[in-house]
Design a protein around this motif. Structure first.
Motif, mmCIF file in Angstrom:
data_model
loop_
_atom_site.group_PDB
_atom_site.id
_atom_site.type_symbol
_atom_site.label_atom_id
_atom_site.label_comp_id
_atom_site.label_asym_id
_atom_site.label_seq_id
_atom_site.Cartn_x
_atom_site.Cartn_y
_atom_site.Cartn_z
ATOM 1 N N SER A 31 0.840 -1.204 0.000
ATOM 2 C CA SER A 31 0.000 0.000 0.000
ATOM 3 C C SER A 31 0.865 1.240 0.000
ATOM 4 O O SER A 31 0.408 2.318 -0.363
ATOM 5 C CB SER A 31 -1.020 0.010 1.129
ATOM 6 N N ASP A 32 2.138 1.101 0.371
ATOM 7 C CA ASP A 32 3.062 2.241 0.293
ATOM 8 C C ASP A 32 3.062 2.863 -1.111
ATOM 9 O O ASP A 32 3.070 4.074 -1.257
ATOM 10 C CB ASP A 32 4.503 1.787 0.601
ATOM 11 N N ILE A 41 -0.166 4.801 -1.739
ATOM 12 C CA ILE A 41 -0.157 6.092 -1.034
ATOM 13 C C ILE A 41 0.610 7.116 -1.868
ATOM 14 O O ILE A 41 0.151 8.227 -2.123
ATOM 15 C CB ILE A 41 0.496 5.920 0.364
ATOM 16 N N PHE A 88 0.599 6.490 10.858
ATOM 17 C CA PHE A 88 1.563 5.909 9.920
ATOM 18 C C PHE A 88 2.272 7.015 9.125
ATOM 19 O O PHE A 88 1.626 7.891 8.547
ATOM 20 C CB PHE A 88 0.800 4.963 8.982
ATOM 21 N N TYR A 140 2.248 8.725 4.804
ATOM 22 C CA TYR A 140 1.397 9.743 4.156
ATOM 23 C C TYR A 140 2.177 11.061 4.082
ATOM 24 O O TYR A 140 2.230 11.715 3.033
ATOM 25 C CB TYR A 140 0.089 9.974 4.922
ATOM 26 N N CYS A 174 -6.732 6.418 8.852
ATOM 27 C CA CYS A 174 -6.133 5.100 9.057
ATOM 28 C C CYS A 174 -7.032 4.328 10.012
ATOM 29 O O CYS A 174 -7.220 4.744 11.160
ATOM 30 C CB CYS A 174 -4.728 5.296 9.643
ATOM 31 N N ASN A 232 -2.689 3.009 12.922
ATOM 32 C CA ASN A 232 -1.334 2.675 13.361
ATOM 33 C C ASN A 232 -0.687 3.990 13.811
ATOM 34 O O ASN A 232 -0.626 4.918 13.002
ATOM 35 C CB ASN A 232 -0.560 2.070 12.191
ATOM 36 N N ASP A 246 -7.154 3.902 4.943
ATOM 37 C CA ASP A 246 -6.101 2.886 4.924
ATOM 38 C C ASP A 246 -6.507 1.769 5.888
ATOM 39 O O ASP A 246 -6.513 1.955 7.104
ATOM 40 C CB ASP A 246 -4.772 3.547 5.344
ATOM 41 N N ALA A 279 -5.044 -1.261 6.371
ATOM 42 C CA ALA A 279 -3.977 -2.272 6.400
ATOM 43 C C ALA A 279 -4.250 -3.361 7.450
ATOM 44 O O ALA A 279 -3.827 -4.502 7.289
ATOM 45 C CB ALA A 279 -2.631 -1.598 6.675
ATOM 46 N N TYR A 280 -4.960 -2.983 8.520
ATOM 47 C CA TYR A 280 -5.180 -3.932 9.628
ATOM 48 C C TYR A 280 -6.630 -4.385 9.732
ATOM 49 O O TYR A 280 -7.061 -4.886 10.771
ATOM 50 C CB TYR A 280 -4.727 -3.276 10.946
ATOM 51 N N THR A 316 -3.866 -4.508 2.044
ATOM 52 C CA THR A 316 -2.521 -5.062 1.823
ATOM 53 C C THR A 316 -2.482 -6.544 2.167
ATOM 54 O O THR A 316 -3.271 -7.009 3.010
ATOM 55 C CB THR A 316 -1.498 -4.287 2.672
ATOM 56 N N SER A 329 0.332 -7.569 3.424
ATOM 57 C CA SER A 329 1.519 -7.563 4.285
ATOM 58 C C SER A 329 1.252 -7.947 5.741
ATOM 59 O O SER A 329 2.188 -8.269 6.456
ATOM 60 C CB SER A 329 2.156 -6.174 4.302
ATOM 61 N N LYS A 330 0.029 -7.851 6.190
ATOM 62 C CA LYS A 330 -0.236 -8.035 7.629
ATOM 63 C C LYS A 330 -0.897 -9.390 7.876
ATOM 64 O O LYS A 330 -0.210 -10.383 8.052
ATOM 65 C CB LYS A 330 -1.088 -6.868 8.142
ATOM 66 N N ARG A 372 5.348 -7.686 -1.098
ATOM 67 C CA ARG A 372 5.020 -6.296 -1.450
ATOM 68 C C ARG A 372 3.802 -6.206 -2.359
ATOM 69 O O ARG A 372 3.878 -5.681 -3.477
ATOM 70 C CB ARG A 372 6.227 -5.580 -2.115
HETATM 71 N N1 PMP Z 1 -0.606 1.454 6.064
HETATM 72 C C1 PMP Z 1 -0.374 1.255 7.360
HETATM 73 C C2 PMP Z 1 -1.329 1.820 8.349
HETATM 74 C C3 PMP Z 1 0.737 0.538 7.786
HETATM 75 O O1 PMP Z 1 0.958 0.370 9.089
HETATM 76 C C4 PMP Z 1 1.617 0.018 6.815
HETATM 77 C C5 PMP Z 1 2.867 -0.758 7.168
HETATM 78 N N2 PMP Z 1 3.385 -0.607 8.380
HETATM 79 C C6 PMP Z 1 1.342 0.260 5.484
HETATM 80 C C7 PMP Z 1 0.205 0.958 5.126
HETATM 81 C C8 PMP Z 1 2.232 -0.208 4.375
HETATM 82 O O2 PMP Z 1 1.995 -1.523 4.115
HETATM 83 P P1 PMP Z 1 2.512 -2.242 2.787
HETATM 84 O O3 PMP Z 1 3.387 -3.324 3.257
HETATM 85 O O4 PMP Z 1 1.253 -2.724 2.131
HETATM 86 O O5 PMP Z 1 3.229 -1.220 1.959
#
Ligand code: PMP
Length: 371
Positions: free
Chosen positions: A80-81, A84, A106, A109, A154, A158, A185, A187-188, A212, A214-215, A223
């Motif tokens: 998601s980086d 963004i 986070f 941004y 978010c 985070n 966002d 992500a969680y 994402t 990633s979590k 990625r």
């Molecule tokens: N958004 C939030 C709120 C996050 O905490 C993170 C990673 N720590 C990301 C996006 C980025 O995640 P990704 O690995 O998908 O780039």
């Protein structure tokens, strides 16, 4: 008003780079992309010899089905980086259009905004009984006037851990209509009981949701992240993206990681995290030296300590690395602890219990001295 009115005027009809894969040509001898005619010896099935499809169709289909959206509403990127960064670049004219963030939050941004030369408008989270929650009235006010083009929310947040109520997202989306994109966002989200903002997309075409792998899906190194948005906006973001953003080995791993069997495992592990989060929340709150454990809908807990340095060092001394949050605004005494396996979580608790015990005689002695 079309969502395209929120895209930079100079990028609305920008074609971007036309890669060799974007041409709809047919043939059986492909000599149009300066690729090698032979596979690398390490690439047994030759899967990596050619440039990949910019949006690998099988991965796109798997993600569209996972999130319950159409493939044309989905931008697949490098975490998601990347989404963004693309959102900031596509909407903010340097030096003019601003990005709204809600610290402590986070950091990417604001980093992406800074790299783009976009002003950052900060509306700090409020610290109340529910945890660190958005100041909705202040966000509405900032989004309804002034230069804000992009609002980053978010949820769950985070490092705070609180999910944002749907009614609050609606209020912010209503105030931003025709003025700013609202990005939620998530992500969680898999760890949260709160409904996803995906359900609000029908009402607000300027709402973007980030997800994402990633979590919860345990594929951080692959990625893979997505922006889910109105198809016209997704088309613009694709044109701003690097030519071949998704490496073939990563796409293959992600497709396999979204099989029904893998998703079942993921759900089981999310359930363990949720259970452990409740256990850790309660156990940490009962430890001496812990000031506050924030309620969390994510896979981590934000904890305030009487002596965060002692807690951080005690954990480190036993080999446990947590995230030091002390440089974040308003979190000068806080650490963020990811929920691990039950055994790892026990190690966190025993290291922190030891700090409490080590602290006792000192505290008792100083109390004695003061008395
Ligand atoms: N958004 C939030 C709120 C996050 O905490 C993170 C990673 N720590 C990301 C996006 C980025 O995640 P990704 O690995 O998908 O780039």
């Amino acid at each position: 008003m079309s969502v395209l009115s929120l895209v930079r005027e100079d990028l609305r009809d920008f074609a971007g780079y036309r890669s060799a894969r974007s041409e709809a040509l047919r043939g059986d001898v492909w000599l149009n992309a300066n690729e090698s005619a032979w596979a690398n010896p390490a690439d047994a099935d030759g899967a990596c010899r050619r440039y990949p499809d910019p949006q690998p169709p099988r991965l796109q289909a798997a993600l569209a089905s996972l999130y319950g959206v159409g493939a044309d509403s989905l931008l697949v990127g490098r975490g998601s980086d990347e989404a963004i960064d693309l959102l900031v670049r596509a909407t903010c004219m340097p030096g003019r259009d601003a990005v709204l963030v809600t610290p402590p939050v986070f950091g990417m941004y604001a980093v992406s905004a800074r790299l783009q030369g976009a002003p950052v408008v900060e509306v700090p989270l409020r610290d109340d009984a529910r945890g660190l929650v958005p100041d909705v009235a202040a966000i509405v006010e900032a989004a309804a006037s002034g230069p804000v083009r992009l609002v980053f929310l978010c949820s769950p947040s985070n490092p705070g851990g609180a999910a944002i109520a749907a009614a609050d997202i609606v209020a912010i989306a209503e105030a931003s209509q025709g003025r700013a994109l609202v990005v939620v966002d998530e992500a969680y989200a898999e760890f949260s009981e709160a409904p996803s903002a995906l359900a609000l997309r029908e009402r607000f075409e300027h709402l973007v949701v980030l997800r994402t792998l990633s979590k919860a899906h345990a594929l951080a190194a692959a990625r893979i992240g997505v922006a889910i948005a109105a198809p016209e906006l997704v088309a613009v973001l694709r044109r701003c993206q690097a030519p071949y953003p998704v490496p073939t080995p990563c796409a293959g791993l992600a497709v396999a990681g979204l099989s029904e069997a893998a998703q079942q495992k993921t759900r089981e592990r999310v359930a363990v995290v949720v259970q452990e989060r409740a256990r850790m929340q309660q156990a940490l709150a009962g430890l001496p030296g812990v000031r506050r454990v924030y309620p969390s809908q994510a896979n981590f807990l934000l904890v305030r300590f009487d002596d965060a340095e002692a807690a951080f060092q005690a954990l480190l001394a036993t080999g446990v690395v947590v995230r030091d949050q002390r440089a974040a605004p308003g979190l000068g005494d806080a650490l963020r602890i990811t929920i691990g396996t039950p055994a790892q979580n026990d190690r966190v608790l025993s290291a922190l219990r030891a700090v409490g015990r080590a602290g006792e005689p000192v505290a008792a002695a100083s109390r004695g001295a003061a008395a």
